[in-house]
Design a protein around this motif. Structure first.
Motif, PDB file in Angstrom:
ATOM      1  N   ALA A  19       0.855  -1.187   0.000  1.00  0.00           N
ATOM      2  CA  ALA A  19       0.000   0.000   0.000  1.00  0.00           C
ATOM      3  C   ALA A  19       0.888   1.234   0.000  1.00  0.00           C
ATOM      4  O   ALA A  19       2.078   1.161   0.320  1.00  0.00           O
ATOM      5  N   HIS A  20       0.280   2.344  -0.387  1.00  0.00           N
ATOM      6  CA  HIS A  20       0.963   3.635  -0.379  1.00  0.00           C
ATOM      7  C   HIS A  20       0.172   4.605   0.484  1.00  0.00           C
ATOM      8  O   HIS A  20      -1.054   4.516   0.551  1.00  0.00           O
ATOM      9  N   ARG A  21       0.875   5.543   1.075  1.00  0.00           N
ATOM     10  CA  ARG A  21       0.203   6.621   1.791  1.00  0.00           C
ATOM     11  C   ARG A  21       0.088   7.804   0.846  1.00  0.00           C
ATOM     12  O   ARG A  21       1.092   8.234   0.256  1.00  0.00           O
ATOM     13  N   VAL A  22      -1.108   8.317   0.700  1.00  0.00           N
ATOM     14  CA  VAL A  22      -1.348   9.506  -0.113  1.00  0.00           C
ATOM     15  C   VAL A  22      -1.446  10.663   0.876  1.00  0.00           C
ATOM     16  O   VAL A  22      -2.465  10.850   1.539  1.00  0.00           O
ATOM     17  N   ARG A  23      -0.382  11.397   0.991  1.00  0.00           N
ATOM     18  CA  ARG A  23      -0.272  12.423   2.029  1.00  0.00           C
ATOM     19  C   ARG A  23      -1.288  13.547   1.856  1.00  0.00           C
ATOM     20  O   ARG A  23      -1.811  14.049   2.836  1.00  0.00           O
ATOM     21  N   ARG A  24      -1.556  13.950   0.646  1.00  0.00           N
ATOM     22  CA  ARG A  24      -2.512  15.036   0.389  1.00  0.00           C
ATOM     23  C   ARG A  24      -3.867  14.741   1.015  1.00  0.00           C
ATOM     24  O   ARG A  24      -4.557  15.630   1.493  1.00  0.00           O
ATOM     25  N   LEU A  25      -4.240  13.462   1.006  1.00  0.00           N
ATOM     26  CA  LEU A  25      -5.538  13.049   1.524  1.00  0.00           C
ATOM     27  C   LEU A  25      -5.447  12.457   2.925  1.00  0.00           C
ATOM     28  O   LEU A  25      -6.469  12.096   3.497  1.00  0.00           O
ATOM     29  N   ASN A  26      -4.231  12.335   3.457  1.00  0.00           N
ATOM     30  CA  ASN A  26      -4.011  11.636   4.719  1.00  0.00           C
ATOM     31  C   ASN A  26      -4.734  10.292   4.673  1.00  0.00           C
ATOM     32  O   ASN A  26      -5.546   9.955   5.536  1.00  0.00           O
ATOM     33  N   ALA A  27      -4.448   9.553   3.618  1.00  0.00           N
ATOM     34  CA  ALA A  27      -5.162   8.311   3.349  1.00  0.00           C
ATOM     35  C   ALA A  27      -4.212   7.299   2.720  1.00  0.00           C
ATOM     36  O   ALA A  27      -3.040   7.596   2.472  1.00  0.00           O
ATOM     37  N   PHE A  28      -4.738   6.118   2.463  1.00  0.00           N
ATOM     38  CA  PHE A  28      -3.945   5.006   1.950  1.00  0.00           C
ATOM     39  C   PHE A  28      -4.628   4.405   0.740  1.00  0.00           C
ATOM     40  O   PHE A  28      -5.856   4.377   0.649  1.00  0.00           O
ATOM     41  N   THR A  29      -3.824   3.895  -0.176  1.00  0.00           N
ATOM     42  CA  THR A  29      -4.339   3.223  -1.357  1.00  0.00           C
ATOM     43  C   THR A  29      -3.504   1.972  -1.596  1.00  0.00           C
ATOM     44  O   THR A  29      -2.307   1.949  -1.270  1.00  0.00           O
ATOM     45  N   ALA A  30      -4.122   0.952  -2.121  1.00  0.00           N
ATOM     46  CA  ALA A  30      -3.391  -0.278  -2.411  1.00  0.00           C
ATOM     47  C   ALA A  30      -2.368  -0.021  -3.504  1.00  0.00           C
ATOM     48  O   ALA A  30      -2.624   0.724  -4.448  1.00  0.00           O
ATOM     49  N   CYS A  31      -1.209  -0.631  -3.368  1.00  0.00           N
ATOM     50  CA  CYS A  31      -0.199  -0.572  -4.420  1.00  0.00           C
ATOM     51  C   CYS A  31      -0.616  -1.538  -5.514  1.00  0.00           C
ATOM     52  O   CYS A  31      -0.895  -2.709  -5.230  1.00  0.00           O
ATOM     53  N   MET A  32      -0.658  -1.067  -6.726  1.00  0.00           N
ATOM     54  CA  MET A  32      -1.054  -1.921  -7.837  1.00  0.00           C
ATOM     55  C   MET A  32       0.124  -2.714  -8.393  1.00  0.00           C
ATOM     56  O   MET A  32      -0.046  -3.517  -9.300  1.00  0.00           O
ATOM     57  N   HIS A  33       1.320  -2.514  -7.833  1.00  0.00           N
ATOM     58  CA  HIS A  33       2.527  -3.193  -8.307  1.00  0.00           C
ATOM     59  C   HIS A  33       3.370  -3.739  -7.161  1.00  0.00           C
ATOM     60  O   HIS A  33       4.570  -3.468  -7.089  1.00  0.00           O
ATOM     61  N   PRO A  34       2.780  -4.508  -6.252  1.00  0.00           N
ATOM     62  CA  PRO A  34       3.599  -4.995  -5.133  1.00  0.00           C
ATOM     63  C   PRO A  34       4.757  -5.858  -5.634  1.00  0.00           C
ATOM     64  O   PRO A  34       4.598  -6.646  -6.564  1.00  0.00           O
ATOM     65  N   GLY A  35       5.907  -5.646  -5.036  1.00  0.00           N
ATOM     66  CA  GLY A  35       7.080  -6.425  -5.395  1.00  0.00           C
ATOM     67  C   GLY A  35       7.864  -5.859  -6.563  1.00  0.00           C
ATOM     68  O   GLY A  35       8.946  -6.353  -6.872  1.00  0.00           O
ATOM     69  N   GLU A  36       7.351  -4.827  -7.214  1.00  0.00           N
ATOM     70  CA  GLU A  36       8.052  -4.209  -8.332  1.00  0.00           C
ATOM     71  C   GLU A  36       8.685  -2.903  -7.874  1.00  0.00           C
ATOM     72  O   GLU A  36       8.057  -2.127  -7.159  1.00  0.00           O
ATOM     73  N   ALA A  37       9.924  -2.667  -8.298  1.00  0.00           N
ATOM     74  CA  ALA A  37      10.555  -1.379  -8.023  1.00  0.00           C
ATOM     75  C   ALA A  37       9.890  -0.360  -8.939  1.00  0.00           C
ATOM     76  O   ALA A  37       9.869  -0.531 -10.157  1.00  0.00           O
ATOM     77  N   HIS A  38       9.290   0.649  -8.344  1.00  0.00           N
ATOM     78  CA  HIS A  38       8.641   1.674  -9.153  1.00  0.00           C
ATOM     79  C   HIS A  38       8.569   2.975  -8.381  1.00  0.00           C
ATOM     80  O   HIS A  38       8.715   2.991  -7.162  1.00  0.00           O
ATOM     81  N   ALA A  39       8.404   4.051  -9.105  1.00  0.00           N
ATOM     82  CA  ALA A  39       8.307   5.382  -8.507  1.00  0.00           C
ATOM     83  C   ALA A  39       6.972   5.968  -8.949  1.00  0.00           C
ATOM     84  O   ALA A  39       6.885   6.614  -9.979  1.00  0.00           O
ATOM     85  N   PRO A  40       5.914   5.716  -8.195  1.00  0.00           N
ATOM     86  CA  PRO A  40       4.598   6.181  -8.641  1.00  0.00           C
ATOM     87  C   PRO A  40       4.344   7.652  -8.333  1.00  0.00           C
ATOM     88  O   PRO A  40       4.927   8.228  -7.419  1.00  0.00           O
ATOM     89  N   ALA A  41       3.468   8.206  -9.135  1.00  0.00           N
ATOM     90  CA  ALA A  41       2.873   9.505  -8.829  1.00  0.00           C
ATOM     91  C   ALA A  41       1.393   9.215  -8.648  1.00  0.00           C
ATOM     92  O   ALA A  41       0.837   8.329  -9.310  1.00  0.00           O
ATOM     93  N   PHE A  42       0.762   9.931  -7.752  1.00  0.00           N
ATOM     94  CA  PHE A  42      -0.652   9.706  -7.500  1.00  0.00           C
ATOM     95  C   PHE A  42      -1.455  10.826  -8.132  1.00  0.00           C
ATOM     96  O   PHE A  42      -1.236  12.000  -7.839  1.00  0.00           O
ATOM     97  N   LEU A  43      -2.349  10.453  -9.022  1.00  0.00           N
ATOM     98  CA  LEU A  43      -3.229  11.398  -9.686  1.00  0.00           C
ATOM     99  C   LEU A  43      -4.553  11.352  -8.934  1.00  0.00           C
ATOM    100  O   LEU A  43      -5.234  10.318  -8.938  1.00  0.00           O
TER     101      LEU A  43
END
Length: 173
Positions: A99-123
């Motif tokens: 999972a990732h923490r979305v700081r703007r929303l003070n919330a959490f979202t599931a990671c859609m790529h567990p186990g993969e090295a990635h640098a996501p941006a949250f839209l």
């Protein structure tokens, strides 16, 4: 690493556009859950029933949920109603990369790529609160280069963009 045209485990779920489109979300959910279970087992981490249920809750929609939203769901299902129940499970999921923490929303979202090295941006859609995890390796590389030029070592980034998803843009027009 995936780009936004790659599919998630052959199920046709793309990495960035899918959150904003109608799709059979059960494929995304089952694939991510299976990968998380396999990764937890391989690393010796315990995906307890509460942790698994929290991940399932995060996977139900492409929205970020606050800890208290998760806690309400857990309590309604008999998993306990004390805040540490949700916070500990969410912390575990973030630490494991599930999972990732979305700081703007003070919330959490599931990671859609567990186990993969990635640098996501949250839209983040400011109207409907849907969150898409988009690839941002190029953004991260540019930021790393700028930091290096200043002698700064980045330890963590969280790239978030606030705007309107395609559906909400259509409603605004």
């Amino acid at each position: 690493m995936s780009d936004d045209s790659s599919s998630v485990a052959g199920h046709g779920c793309t990495t960035s556009d899918l959150a904003f489109a109608d799709h059979d979300h059960s494929h995304c959910t089952s694939d991510v859950l299976a990968r998380a279970e396999a990764l937890a087992k391989a690393s010796g981490a315990r995906l307890t029933p509460v942790r698994r249920r929290v991940l399932e809750i995060l996977l139900e929609e492409h929205k970020a949920l606050g800890a208290y939203d998760v806690l309400q769901r857990l309590a309604a299902e008999g998993f306990g109603n004390q805040p540490p129940v949700a916070y500990r499970a969410l912390e575990f999921l973030v630490d494991q990369g599930f999972a990732h923490r979305v700081r703007r929303l003070n919330a959490f979202t599931a990671c859609m790529h567990p186990g993969e090295a990635h640098a996501p941006a949250f839209l983040i859609c400011k109207t409907c609160a849907i969150v898409a995890e988009a690839p941002a390796e190029a953004v991260r590389a540019a930021l790393d280069a700028a930091a290096k030029d200043l002698g700064f070592a980045i330890e963590r980034t969280n790239i978030e963009a606030l705007g309107l998803c395609p559906a909400c843009q259509g409603q605004a027009a």
